[in-house]
Every structure is written in C-alpha cells, then in structure tokens.
Design a protein around this motif. Structure first.
Motif, short mmCIF file in Angstrom:
data_model
loop_
_atom_site.label_atom_id
_atom_site.label_comp_id
_atom_site.label_asym_id
_atom_site.label_seq_id
_atom_site.Cartn_x
_atom_site.Cartn_y
_atom_site.Cartn_z
N THR A 13 -3.68 16.08 -24.44
CA THR A 13 -3.03 16.04 -25.76
C THR A 13 -2.05 14.89 -25.85
O THR A 13 -2.02 14.15 -26.85
CB THR A 13 -2.32 17.37 -26.03
N VAL A 14 -1.25 14.73 -24.81
CA VAL A 14 -0.29 13.60 -24.77
C VAL A 14 -1.04 12.27 -24.79
O VAL A 14 -0.71 11.36 -25.55
CB VAL A 14 0.60 13.70 -23.51
N GLY A 15 -2.08 12.18 -23.96
CA GLY A 15 -2.84 10.94 -23.88
C GLY A 15 -3.53 10.58 -25.18
O GLY A 15 -3.64 9.40 -25.54
N ASN A 16 -3.99 11.58 -25.92
CA ASN A 16 -4.66 11.34 -27.19
C ASN A 16 -3.74 10.61 -28.17
O ASN A 16 -4.15 9.63 -28.81
CB ASN A 16 -5.09 12.69 -27.78
N ILE A 17 -2.50 11.04 -28.27
CA ILE A 17 -1.55 10.40 -29.19
C ILE A 17 -1.18 9.01 -28.70
O ILE A 17 -1.15 8.05 -29.48
CB ILE A 17 -0.28 11.28 -29.34
N ILE A 18 -0.94 8.89 -27.38
CA ILE A 18 -0.61 7.57 -26.82
C ILE A 18 -1.77 6.59 -27.05
O ILE A 18 -1.55 5.43 -27.42
CB ILE A 18 -0.30 7.69 -25.32
N GLY A 19 -3.00 7.07 -26.83
CA GLY A 19 -4.16 6.21 -26.99
C GLY A 19 -4.30 5.67 -28.40
O GLY A 19 -4.65 4.50 -28.59
N GLY A 20 -4.02 6.52 -29.40
CA GLY A 20 -4.09 6.05 -30.77
C GLY A 20 -3.08 4.96 -31.06
O GLY A 20 -3.39 3.94 -31.69
N LEU B 179 -1.58 2.91 -28.85
CA LEU B 179 -1.89 1.69 -28.09
C LEU B 179 -3.08 0.95 -28.70
O LEU B 179 -3.10 -0.28 -28.75
CB LEU B 179 -2.18 2.04 -26.63
N ALA B 180 -4.08 1.71 -29.15
CA ALA B 180 -5.27 1.08 -29.72
C ALA B 180 -4.95 0.36 -31.03
O ALA B 180 -5.55 -0.67 -31.34
CB ALA B 180 -6.36 2.11 -29.94
N ASP B 181 -4.01 0.90 -31.81
CA ASP B 181 -3.59 0.22 -33.03
C ASP B 181 -2.87 -1.09 -32.71
O ASP B 181 -2.87 -2.02 -33.51
CB ASP B 181 -2.67 1.12 -33.85
N TRP B 182 -2.26 -1.14 -31.53
CA TRP B 182 -1.54 -2.33 -31.10
C TRP B 182 -2.50 -3.36 -30.52
O TRP B 182 -2.61 -4.48 -31.02
CB TRP B 182 -0.47 -1.92 -30.08
N LYS B 183 -3.24 -2.98 -29.47
CA LYS B 183 -4.20 -3.87 -28.82
C LYS B 183 -5.40 -3.03 -28.40
O LYS B 183 -5.32 -2.30 -27.41
CB LYS B 183 -3.59 -4.56 -27.60
N LEU B 184 -6.50 -3.15 -29.12
CA LEU B 184 -7.63 -2.24 -28.90
C LEU B 184 -8.31 -2.45 -27.55
O LEU B 184 -8.29 -1.57 -26.69
CB LEU B 184 -8.64 -2.38 -30.03
N MET B 185 -8.92 -3.60 -27.34
CA MET B 185 -9.68 -3.82 -26.10
C MET B 185 -8.79 -3.89 -24.86
O MET B 185 -9.18 -3.37 -23.80
CB MET B 185 -10.54 -5.07 -26.22
N PRO B 186 -7.59 -4.50 -24.92
CA PRO B 186 -6.71 -4.40 -23.74
C PRO B 186 -6.38 -2.96 -23.37
O PRO B 186 -6.24 -2.64 -22.19
CB PRO B 186 -5.47 -5.18 -24.18
N THR B 187 -6.26 -2.08 -24.38
CA THR B 187 -6.02 -0.66 -24.10
C THR B 187 -7.20 -0.04 -23.38
O THR B 187 -7.04 0.70 -22.40
CB THR B 187 -5.74 0.10 -25.41
N VAL B 188 -8.42 -0.34 -23.84
CA VAL B 188 -9.62 0.18 -23.20
C VAL B 188 -9.70 -0.28 -21.75
O VAL B 188 -9.88 0.52 -20.82
CB VAL B 188 -10.89 -0.25 -23.97
#
Length: 403
Positions: free
Chosen positions: A250-257, A259-268
């Motif tokens: 649950t925590v990771g889901n919110i963090i992932g959203g 981070l992805a809005d900031w830098k998508l592929m670097p987050t992946v």
C-alpha cells in the motif's frame, strides 16, 4: 482522493478481494464441496487463466463503447459472478463462476487505469492510477483477512455474499461519480486498438511487467516455508508478516505513483534494480527472523512501487488507443504470476534451497532491468530523431519566411 477515482478504488477493492480471498477459504470450500485442498486450490489457477484469456476478448469486444458504460458492465459482471459463486451447488459450477468472473478483471483494471489517467492533469496521471490500485492493495490488508474470518465463522458462501454487497456499492459509485462527458472517455475502436499492438515499446512495457511479476512470485509463492523453515517464524506469526507485506504494498503504491509522475522510466529502472538487491539481501539475512521481517516489508513496498509506473508506461506508449494494451498489461502481470510460481518450483526441484530461492527473483529482476534500459534507450533515440527532424524542418523553412 477525487470522487471518480474513489469509485474505481472501491471496485478494485471488490475485485482484489474476489481474487485472493479464496486462498484463505480453501479448507472450508474443499470440505463443503467434497474435493481435496489441492483440488480447491485450482480455483486460484482457474481465476488467473480467466484473467489472461478474458482480458483481450473483453477489451476488443468493447473497443468502440464508452468507457464508463464498459466499467459499469464489468462491475456488474463481478456482482453476478460472485453471486453465482455464493450459490454454486458443486465444485465445477464454482469453477465456472470463478473463471467467468475473472474475464472482467484485466479489462476493468486496464480500462479503469485509462479513465483514471484522463481524469487528472497530465503531470498527475500515474498518481491517479496508483489511487485506483489502492483498492487492490487494501484488499490484501483488509478484504482478504476479513473475508477469511467471515467465512470461518459463517461459512465460505457468506464471504462471497459480502463481496456481492461491495460490488453493488461499486456499481452505484461508478454510475454516480465517474463522468461520461469527456471525449477521451470513449474507446478508439477495434482497428485503432489492434494497430497500437504493432508498437515495439508497448510489447517491451508488457514484457517488463511480466518479468517483474515473475520475479515476485518465484519467491513469494514459497514465502511460508521460507519464513518457517529458514527464518524460524511460527506458522501463526506468518499471517502477520504477510499483513506487513501488504502494508508495504500500500505504501509502495502511493510512492510509485508520485515517482512515476516525476520521472517515469528512471522510476521503473531504479525500482527493478532495488528489487534485484532486496531479493539478494533476503537470501543473505533470511536466517534471522527480525531481519527477514524488515526485508519483507521493504520488499512489499518495492513490489508495488513499480506497478503504477508500469501501467502508466503502457498507457503512454499506446496513448492513441490504450484500452487493449492497458488491459493486456494486466494479463502480462498474471502470466508473470503463473510463470514465476513455476520457475520457483522448478528451481526447488533442481535442488535450490529455500534460503537461496530469492536469488532466482534477483536473476529475473536483472533481465527486467536490461529490457527496461533497452526500452528507455530506444525512447531517447526516438526523441533525438524527432528533435533533429523538427530542427531540419525549421531551417528549411526559414529562407521562405521572407517571401
């Protein structure tokens, strides 16, 4: 949380509970329907196959329909499907009901993620997808334990009746809260949806999803014996460790959203690298109960940090007609689930110990990193080529500007 996305989150909570709660009810279902527990376990496999098979069928069949109408229809499918699960007179009727219900799973999350992304400004699209998926992570923390407890007290059928009630609430919420006035709320049509599958980046994004999921399930499928036999954690305490894993998701889901809005592929890429290391760390420290529990929580966080950006990546690469691609990505996750469990089982058969099994997850994460880096390099080259073309067009037109 914007109210339309809240409606989608309620539905995803219902769907997540439907998928996973059966795992906690296998003894009750087996005893009531006169089958073995392994036989009852095939209800989990049947659901997963329903997701993989049904996702493209539903997406193609509804390609030209308004997305809100499709979401309402899929939510109603879950209501009816769970009702048939509750009243199923025998094992095979329950299996059929589970498989048919699963047909709507991938399509709902695929089309729902497209709708959620279109409800917010572009720089918040991944966060919107993460909010919708929050219902899925909460299903693991709240829905599955509560459904299991309800089934143990009142019988397994009571759990499915409860899911029906949640599903009705989800249908009402979608009808009342999800808008249908925007042009983008309609699919792109059958030809557009099929054409977008010719794009290499769409397939690379789905391959990354499958590999990430396989890395998880190669280890997580066997998490109980790892925790009990290697870490020395009691069987009763394993449930609480798994709840901690769900909290991390649950925590990771919110963090992932975010981070992805900031830098998508670097987050992946960064998350896949982190997963590669966390698996290796788990193998090294799993003999210590406290360290293993800490690592399981961090593993849960990283597991879902990557989900919103991967779904967003597919929506982005198939932007002109994203319904089918986003839906197939849910199928890719389930292919990863099944193949990861098989790979983990094969590794154990070949002599890999439970303690060293996380290294298999690391190896799959390495492959996913390589695919993700390759996809990102192709992106950057395409961007540079577009810039060069635009610059060439500008220079060629400048002499004509004074005519």
């Amino acid at each position: 949380m914007p109210l339309p996305i809240l409606a989608l989150a309620i539905a995803s909570f219902c769907i997540g509970t439907t998928e996973f709660v059966i795992m906690g009810l296998l003894p009750e279902v087996a005893a009531d329907l006169g089958v073995s527990i392994p036989g009852a376990g095939l209800l989990v496999t049947g659901y997963a196959l329903g997701v993989v098979i049904g996702a493209p069928i539903i997406a193609i069949a509804t390609a030209s329909l308004p997305r809100k109408s499709v979401l309402i229809g899929l939510a109603m499918l879950f209501v009816v499907g769970n009702l048939f699960c509750a009243i199923a007179p025998n094992y095979w009727m329950l299996m059929v009901a589970r498989v048919v219900t699963a047909f709507g799973h991938g399509a709902f999350f695929g089309i729902g993620s497209v709708v959620a992304a279109n409800l917010v400004p572009r720089h918040k699209r991944a966060s919107a997808i993460a909010l919708m998926f929050a219902g899925l992570t909460l299903a693991n923390i709240l829905g599955v334990p509560a459904g299991t407890a309800l089934g143990e007290i009142y019988g397994w059928r009571a759990t499915f009746y409860a899911v029906v009630a949640i599903g009705i609430a989800a249908v009402i919420a979608i009808v009342l809260l999800v808008p249908a006035t925007r042009e983008e709320q309609k699919g792109g049509g059958f030809i557009s949806e099929i054409r977008v599958l010719g794009k290499l980046q769409v397939w690379l994004a789905m391959l990354i999803s499958a590999l990430a999921s396989a890395g998880l399930f190669a280890v997580f499928t066997y998490i109980k014996p790892i925790l009990t036999d290697v870490s020395g954690i009691s069987t009763s305490a394993v449930t609480w460790v798994l709840l901690l894993f769900g909290a991390g998701m649950t925590v990771g889901n919110i963090i992932g959203g975010k981070l992805a809005d900031w830098k998508l592929m670097p987050t992946v890429i960064g998350t896949l690298v982190a997963l590669m290391f966390i698996h290796a760390i788990f193998a090294e420290v799993s003999g210590n109960a406290v360290a293993a529990i800490v690592v399981v929580f961090v593993w849960g966080v990283l597991t879902f940090v990557i989900v919103p950006p991967l779904q967003m990546r597919v929506v982005e690469t198939a932007e002109e007609a994203p319904n089918l691609a986003a839906t197939l990505n849910q199928g890719a996750f389930n292919v990863g689930n099944a193949s990861g469990a098989w790979i983990g089982g094969a590794a154990l058969t070949w002599g890999v110990s439970y303690q060293n099994l996380p290294f298999v997850g690391s190896a799959l994460a390495v492959i996913a990193v390589l695919v993700a880096v390759g996809s990102w390099v192709l992106d950057r080259r395409a961007g540079q080529a577009r810039l060069a073309f635009d610059e060439g067009e500008r220079l060629s037109l400048e002499p004509l500007a004074g005519l």
